[in-house]
Write an enzyme that holds these catalytic residues in place. Sequence first.
Site, PDB file in Angstrom:
ATOM      1  N   SER A   7       0.859  -1.191   0.000  1.00  0.00           N
ATOM      2  CA  SER A   7       0.000   0.000   0.000  1.00  0.00           C
ATOM      3  C   SER A   7       0.891   1.235   0.000  1.00  0.00           C
ATOM      4  O   SER A   7       1.901   1.281   0.704  1.00  0.00           O
ATOM      5  CB  SER A   7      -0.942   0.015   1.210  1.00  0.00           C
ATOM      6  OG  SER A   7      -0.217   0.019   2.427  1.00  0.00           O
ATOM      7  N   CYS A  52       2.048  -0.908  12.071  1.00  0.00           N
ATOM      8  CA  CYS A  52       3.073  -1.958  11.969  1.00  0.00           C
ATOM      9  C   CYS A  52       3.866  -2.117  13.259  1.00  0.00           C
ATOM     10  O   CYS A  52       5.009  -2.586  13.245  1.00  0.00           O
ATOM     11  CB  CYS A  52       4.009  -1.689  10.787  1.00  0.00           C
ATOM     12  SG  CYS A  52       3.147  -1.684   9.195  1.00  0.00           S
TER      13      CYS A  52
END
Length: 236
Positions: free
Chosen positions: A170, A186
Amino acid sequence: MKSADPVTSRSVEWVVATDLAAYPEAVSAMEARVAAIATGAARELIWLVEHPSLYTAGTSAKPADLIAPDRFPVFRTGRGGQYTYHGPGQRVVYVMLDVRQRFGGDVRAFVRFLEGIVIETLQRFVITGELREGRVGVWVKRPGKGIGIEDKIAALGIRIRRGVSFHGISINVAPDLTHFSGIVPCGISEHGVTSLADLGLASGMGEVDAALKEVFSRRLGALIETAPDQVHTMAP
């Protein structure tokens, strides 16, 4: 998305969705296509989408990293990685390639391939994307924000099933960056996120798509454009 039967070409299909893609339906469509690719019944596919605002939890997601669980829908997903945000203004690239055939089953080589795609695409917009040991994704230095400051501009999370990849990458083109505040993206709290728009670029999604297509084509060969209205019939 119908293909020749049996599929003998190594050509890869290229589909750009025109509407926001619901996440559960997108995952189901990918799973169907991956199964067809694995048996040789369908061509490999690169599928570009935008999702409505949502959070996804990868296989390594930690509950504490979901800061605002009621802000947007949260979906558990089988891709690697932790929490990430998807939403309008972010280009999600679902990559369904035969990793066995193209990379000899070497998943690390495939990940390097995806990272290279992102970095080369960003170069087309005079953005220097970099990799960092221990930090997944592609990063840009932000000297204007202070010494050593770096922000993530692209994320990566994949899954391999029967030797075929799905999920993918992305790239933040012009999403609402405040939406990332509902998670620890993340699992990395000491760095922020950025986008082409945040970096002062007015490039739109179409320009990013064109750059992505050129980079993928250079590495994979000619791509077969397929109409986006066939996206829900991705398996033969």
